[in-house]
Design a protein around this motif. Structure first.
Motif, PDB file in Angstrom:
ATOM      1  N   ALA A   1       0.856  -1.185   0.000  1.00 19.70           N
ATOM      2  CA  ALA A   1       0.000   0.000   0.000  1.00 19.70           C
ATOM      3  C   ALA A   1       0.890   1.233   0.000  1.00 19.70           C
ATOM      4  O   ALA A   1       2.066   1.175   0.374  1.00 19.70           O
ATOM      5  CB  ALA A   1      -0.920   0.000   1.213  1.00 19.70           C
ATOM      6  N   TYR A   2       0.312   2.360  -0.428  1.00 18.05           N
ATOM      7  CA  TYR A   2       1.073   3.610  -0.470  1.00 18.05           C
ATOM      8  C   TYR A   2       0.236   4.713   0.171  1.00 18.05           C
ATOM      9  O   TYR A   2      -0.366   5.552  -0.514  1.00 18.05           O
ATOM     10  CB  TYR A   2       1.428   3.973  -1.915  1.00 18.05           C
ATOM     11  CG  TYR A   2       2.481   5.043  -2.033  1.00 18.05           C
ATOM     12  CD1 TYR A   2       3.824   4.723  -1.833  1.00 18.05           C
ATOM     13  CD2 TYR A   2       2.147   6.357  -2.332  1.00 18.05           C
ATOM     14  CE1 TYR A   2       4.805   5.697  -1.944  1.00 18.05           C
ATOM     15  CE2 TYR A   2       3.118   7.334  -2.443  1.00 18.05           C
ATOM     16  CZ  TYR A   2       4.444   6.999  -2.255  1.00 18.05           C
ATOM     17  OH  TYR A   2       5.413   7.972  -2.361  1.00 18.05           O
TER      18      TYR A   2
ATOM     19  N   ALA B   1       2.392  19.000   7.126  1.00 11.89           N
ATOM     20  CA  ALA B   1       2.861  17.709   7.631  1.00 11.89           C
ATOM     21  C   ALA B   1       2.432  16.638   6.646  1.00 11.89           C
ATOM     22  O   ALA B   1       1.275  16.617   6.208  1.00 11.89           O
ATOM     23  CB  ALA B   1       2.265  17.436   9.011  1.00 11.89           C
ATOM     24  N   GLU B   2       3.352  15.751   6.296  1.00 10.84           N
ATOM     25  CA  GLU B   2       3.046  14.761   5.258  1.00 10.84           C
ATOM     26  C   GLU B   2       3.701  13.425   5.571  1.00 10.84           C
ATOM     27  O   GLU B   2       4.844  13.366   6.036  1.00 10.84           O
ATOM     28  CB  GLU B   2       3.519  15.259   3.897  1.00 10.84           C
ATOM     29  CG  GLU B   2       3.230  14.319   2.748  1.00 10.84           C
ATOM     30  CD  GLU B   2       3.720  14.859   1.410  1.00 10.84           C
ATOM     31  OE1 GLU B   2       2.877  15.243   0.588  1.00 10.84           O
ATOM     32  OE2 GLU B   2       4.955  14.908   1.206  1.00 10.84           O
ATOM     33  N   ILE B   3       2.962  12.358   5.328  1.00  9.20           N
ATOM     34  CA  ILE B   3       3.509  11.006   5.338  1.00  9.20           C
ATOM     35  C   ILE B   3       3.155  10.370   4.004  1.00  9.20           C
ATOM     36  O   ILE B   3       1.992  10.366   3.590  1.00  9.20           O
ATOM     37  CB  ILE B   3       2.949  10.168   6.504  1.00  9.20           C
ATOM     38  CG1 ILE B   3       3.565  10.634   7.818  1.00  9.20           C
ATOM     39  CG2 ILE B   3       3.210   8.685   6.275  1.00  9.20           C
ATOM     40  CD1 ILE B   3       3.080   9.879   9.029  1.00  9.20           C
ATOM     41  N   LYS B   4       4.163   9.847   3.331  1.00 12.91           N
ATOM     42  CA  LYS B   4       3.977   9.261   2.006  1.00 12.91           C
ATOM     43  C   LYS B   4       5.049   8.185   1.834  1.00 12.91           C
ATOM     44  O   LYS B   4       6.221   8.505   1.634  1.00 12.91           O
ATOM     45  CB  LYS B   4       4.105  10.338   0.927  1.00 12.91           C
ATOM     46  CG  LYS B   4       3.839   9.873  -0.487  1.00 12.91           C
ATOM     47  CD  LYS B   4       4.161  10.961  -1.495  1.00 12.91           C
ATOM     48  CE  LYS B   4       3.307  12.204  -1.310  1.00 12.91           C
ATOM     49  NZ  LYS B   4       3.559  13.201  -2.403  1.00 12.91           N
ATOM     50  N   THR B   5       4.652   6.913   1.916  1.00 11.38           N
ATOM     51  CA  THR B   5       5.649   5.845   1.867  1.00 11.38           C
ATOM     52  C   THR B   5       5.015   4.515   1.490  1.00 11.38           C
ATOM     53  O   THR B   5       3.869   4.245   1.879  1.00 11.38           O
ATOM     54  CB  THR B   5       6.351   5.697   3.238  1.00 11.38           C
ATOM     55  OG1 THR B   5       7.347   4.669   3.164  1.00 11.38           O
ATOM     56  CG2 THR B   5       5.357   5.353   4.337  1.00 11.38           C
TER      57      THR B   5
ATOM     58  N   PRO C   1      12.323   5.786   8.841  1.00 10.79           N
ATOM     59  CA  PRO C   1      11.810   6.438  10.062  1.00 10.79           C
ATOM     60  C   PRO C   1      10.312   6.244  10.303  1.00 10.79           C
ATOM     61  O   PRO C   1       9.731   6.949  11.117  1.00 10.79           O
ATOM     62  CB  PRO C   1      12.120   7.913   9.806  1.00 10.79           C
ATOM     63  CG  PRO C   1      11.933   8.055   8.322  1.00 10.79           C
ATOM     64  CD  PRO C   1      12.425   6.762   7.727  1.00 10.79           C
ATOM     65  N   TYR C   2       9.674   5.314   9.562  1.00 15.14           N
ATOM     66  CA  TYR C   2       8.228   5.123   9.687  1.00 15.14           C
ATOM     67  C   TYR C   2       7.915   3.976  10.639  1.00 15.14           C
ATOM     68  O   TYR C   2       8.523   2.901  10.569  1.00 15.14           O
ATOM     69  CB  TYR C   2       7.617   4.837   8.317  1.00 15.14           C
ATOM     70  CG  TYR C   2       7.800   5.965   7.339  1.00 15.14           C
ATOM     71  CD1 TYR C   2       6.928   7.044   7.316  1.00 15.14           C
ATOM     72  CD2 TYR C   2       8.873   5.962   6.445  1.00 15.14           C
ATOM     73  CE1 TYR C   2       7.102   8.086   6.414  1.00 15.14           C
ATOM     74  CE2 TYR C   2       9.048   7.002   5.543  1.00 15.14           C
ATOM     75  CZ  TYR C   2       8.160   8.052   5.535  1.00 15.14           C
ATOM     76  OH  TYR C   2       8.346   9.087   4.651  1.00 15.14           O
TER      77      TYR C   2
END
Length: 281
Positions: free
Chosen positions: A155-156, A185-189, A221-222
């Motif tokens: 998943a992304y 603020a963003e999380i994308k991985t 770092p997630y």
């Protein structure tokens, strides 16, 4: 004993032909074709969102975007899911996305990143959540009455939270005047996905089932996880067309920890009904 090359090649060709025949004959429920299936529609969701954003020692606190920033607590979004079925093996893909925004006047100081938005400031808040994914499904049961499979994939998740203001903003060096300041603020991985898909035929034209996905972020770092549960009922009013309804619950608990530089922590839930059209052949 070494097998003749010609015999091996004939065996491979036969296996491919059998796989193709199985795919051509895929049916569920009853005689409804099930080689390729596409669901497309929408979801109406109720949401809870808390975001912590620390940057360069700014020491941000968790902010409720619905309570503190008056962001709409419910919203409609797009939903889609497809599958390509080859008997014991299937390939699935899906997408779910929402976007919200609202302007509000702050009743308290908010630290977001390395910026402080002061009480009385007019602030525009935005929040987006998207969850595309793809997987391979191993079907332990695959017949016209029952489908049961284990999914492995990726998943992304894309999570974004943003604050903007043109006045009442204090940066690391003091008050900021004469410009609009935006903090995002963003999380994308990409993260691995493990899931279960179950469907049972209630009649030759109606089926019901569940989809459960567990999505994990174990790579620095997630850290954290995403859980998604879906219960649905589908009705096929024609050989290649149907409609469906579902109820979904999705929970994000995912953090990006790059301290002392950056920390982003999303605690985001949504739940609600889905409705969609089905194309299958």
């Amino acid at each position: 004993m070494k097998l003749p090359r010609a015999l091996v090649m004939r065996g491979l060709v036969a296996a491919l032909l059998l796989s193709g025949a199985a795919a051509a004959q895929a049916q569920f429920p009853g005689n409804v074709p099930n080689t390729f299936r596409l669901n497309a529609g929408g979801m109406y969701a109720w949401m809870n969102t808390a975001v912590t954003f620390e940057q360069n020692g700014g020491g941000g606190n968790g902010i409720s975007f619905e309570d503190t920033l008056d962001l709409p607590s419910s919203r409609a979004g797009f939903y889609g899911r497809g599958s390509l079925n080859f008997s014991f093996l299937s390939f699935d893909f899906g997408y779910l996305g929402f976007s919200r925004s609202r302007g509000t006047t702050l009743s308290q100081d908010i630290v977001f990143g390395d910026t402080t938005y002061t009480a009385g400031a007019s602030v525009e808040a935005k929040q987006k959540s998207q969850l595309p994914y793809a997987d391979i499904r191993f079907n332990f049961l695959h017949n016209p009455s029952t489908q049961l499979g284990l999914t492995l994939g990726v998943a992304y998740p894309i999570l974004q939270a943003e604050l903007s203001a043109a006045a009442g903003v204090v940066g690391p060096g003091g008050p900021i005047v004469g410009q609009t300041v935006t903090s995002e603020a963003e999380i994308k991985t990409p993260v691995p996905l493990l899931g279960i898909v179950f469907d049972a035929a209630l009649s030759d034209q109606v089926s019901a089932g569940i989809v459960f996905n567990g999505i994990f972020a174990p790579v620095h770092p997630y850290v954290g996880s995403i859980f998604q549960a879906d219960a649905h009922v589908d009705w096929y009013f024609a050989n290649n067309f149907g409609v469906g309804g579902a109820f979904n619950y999705t929970r994000f608990r995912i953090k990006r920890d790059d301290l002392p530089t950056t920390l982003v922590d999303f605690r985001h839930d949504f739940y609600g009904p889905r409705a969609y059209l089905i194309l299958t052949f």
